[in-house]
Motif scaffolding. Structure first.
Motif, short mmCIF file in Angstrom:
data_model
loop_
_atom_site.label_atom_id
_atom_site.label_comp_id
_atom_site.label_asym_id
_atom_site.label_seq_id
_atom_site.Cartn_x
_atom_site.Cartn_y
_atom_site.Cartn_z
N GLY A 192 18.45 0.25 16.88
CA GLY A 192 19.07 0.50 15.59
C GLY A 192 18.16 1.29 14.66
N ARG A 193 18.75 1.78 13.56
CA ARG A 193 18.00 2.56 12.57
C ARG A 193 18.31 2.03 11.17
N MET A 194 17.27 1.96 10.34
CA MET A 194 17.44 1.47 8.97
C MET A 194 16.55 2.26 8.03
N ALA A 195 17.12 2.66 6.89
CA ALA A 195 16.35 3.35 5.85
C ALA A 195 16.82 2.85 4.50
N VAL A 196 15.85 2.53 3.62
CA VAL A 196 16.17 2.04 2.27
C VAL A 196 15.48 2.97 1.27
N GLY A 197 16.27 3.53 0.35
CA GLY A 197 15.78 4.55 -0.55
C GLY A 197 14.95 4.05 -1.72
N ARG A 198 14.30 5.00 -2.34
CA ARG A 198 13.36 4.76 -3.44
C ARG A 198 13.99 3.94 -4.56
N GLY A 199 13.26 2.91 -4.99
CA GLY A 199 13.66 2.15 -6.16
C GLY A 199 14.82 1.19 -5.97
N THR A 237 21.94 2.96 6.26
CA THR A 237 21.22 3.82 5.31
C THR A 237 21.60 3.41 3.90
N ILE A 238 20.60 3.13 3.10
CA ILE A 238 20.81 2.72 1.71
C ILE A 238 20.09 3.72 0.82
N GLY A 239 20.79 4.27 -0.15
CA GLY A 239 20.23 5.30 -1.00
C GLY A 239 19.27 4.77 -2.05
N ALA A 240 18.92 5.63 -2.99
CA ALA A 240 17.96 5.29 -4.04
C ALA A 240 18.63 4.53 -5.17
N GLY A 241 17.88 3.61 -5.77
CA GLY A 241 18.34 2.92 -6.97
C GLY A 241 19.52 2.01 -6.78
N ALA A 242 19.78 1.57 -5.55
CA ALA A 242 20.87 0.63 -5.31
C ALA A 242 20.44 -0.78 -5.71
N GLU A 243 21.43 -1.65 -5.95
CA GLU A 243 21.18 -3.05 -6.27
C GLU A 243 22.01 -3.89 -5.32
N ILE A 244 21.33 -4.66 -4.47
CA ILE A 244 22.03 -5.40 -3.43
C ILE A 244 21.62 -6.87 -3.45
N GLY A 245 22.61 -7.76 -3.54
CA GLY A 245 22.36 -9.18 -3.35
C GLY A 245 22.20 -10.02 -4.59
N ARG A 299 0.83 -1.22 0.00
CA ARG A 299 0.00 0.00 0.00
C ARG A 299 0.85 1.26 0.00
N PHE A 300 2.09 1.14 0.46
CA PHE A 300 3.00 2.28 0.52
C PHE A 300 4.00 2.26 -0.64
N GLY A 301 3.74 1.41 -1.64
CA GLY A 301 4.56 1.39 -2.84
C GLY A 301 5.73 0.43 -2.81
N VAL A 302 5.84 -0.39 -1.74
CA VAL A 302 6.89 -1.41 -1.70
C VAL A 302 6.45 -2.58 -2.57
N VAL A 303 7.37 -3.12 -3.36
CA VAL A 303 7.04 -4.22 -4.29
C VAL A 303 7.52 -5.53 -3.69
#
Length: 205
Positions: free
Chosen positions: A65-72, A89-97, A28-32
């Motif tokens: 702890g704190r965690m944030a994952v950016g758009r896309g 903290t992970i920015g936008a448009g990263a590719e991990i894993g 509902r918040f745009g997470v896929v």
């Protein structure tokens, strides 16, 4: 809800994760989420719109702890991100894993920052404090501790020497710094290896 699902949700909550229904509701918040039932997410994980959580991803926040994952950003199967008293903290448009998963773990007092369009793949890990710059890459099963990779263009940047810093190969990288447009390839201890311009591996025809 059948008994198996009730037991699964009870175990999730015991370990600090959202229930299956709560995880699915992140859409509902745009997470896929192609397969919400295979994903474990803590309520304190901040996820921006367009984040893709592929199957078997774990996002765990505990002990303040704190965690944030950016758009896309794409978190591929086998990715585990843990903020256990630290900050991730992970920015936008990263590719991990992709190509084997990846582990990111920040303990008490530690800070891990992965900037926009970084790419971390091949079964490696980030532990202790690290700064992975814009467009930087870690390619292969490399354990990184207290490393800095410089900001630059992404792997799509046509000029290799303008891309973010790169580590590739396998082994351990401790207190290693790679500036923009450079790369260290090693199979063992990265601190002992030669640093080269990225154009060394990608010469112009």
């Amino acid at each position: 809800m059948d008994e198996a699902q009730r037991m699964s949700d009870a175990a999730r909550r015991q370990l600090g994760f959202l229930s299956r229904a709560e995880t699915a509701a992140l859409a509902r918040f745009g997470v896929v989420l192609p397969d919400p039932g295979s994903v474990l997410v803590c309520a304190d994980a901040g996820l921006e719109e367009g984040v893709v959580l592929w199957p078997n991803v774990i996002l765990q926040v505990s002990t303040g702890g704190r965690m944030a994952v950016g758009r896309g950003t794409n978190l591929f199967p086998g990715t585990r991100i843990v903020a256990s008293g630290g900050s991730v903290t992970i920015g936008a448009g990263a590719e991990i894993g992709e190509e084997g998963g990846f582990t990111v773990k920040a303990g008490a007092g530690e800070t891990i920052a992965v900037r926009d369009e970084a790419r971390l793949l091949g079964g490696g890990s980030l532990t202790l404090s690290n700064r992975i710059g814009r467009g930087a890459q870690i390619l292969g099963p490399i354990r990184c501790e207290n490393c800095i990779l410089g900001d630059g263009g992404s792997h799509r940047e046509p000029e290799p020497d303008r891309r973010g810093g790169v580590l590739k190969g396998s082994g351990v990288a401790r207190h290693v710094e790679v500036p923009r447009g450079h790369v260290i390839q090693a199979f063992g201890l990265f601190a002992d290896a030669v640093i080269r311009p990225q154009s060394y591996f990608h010469p112009k025809p």
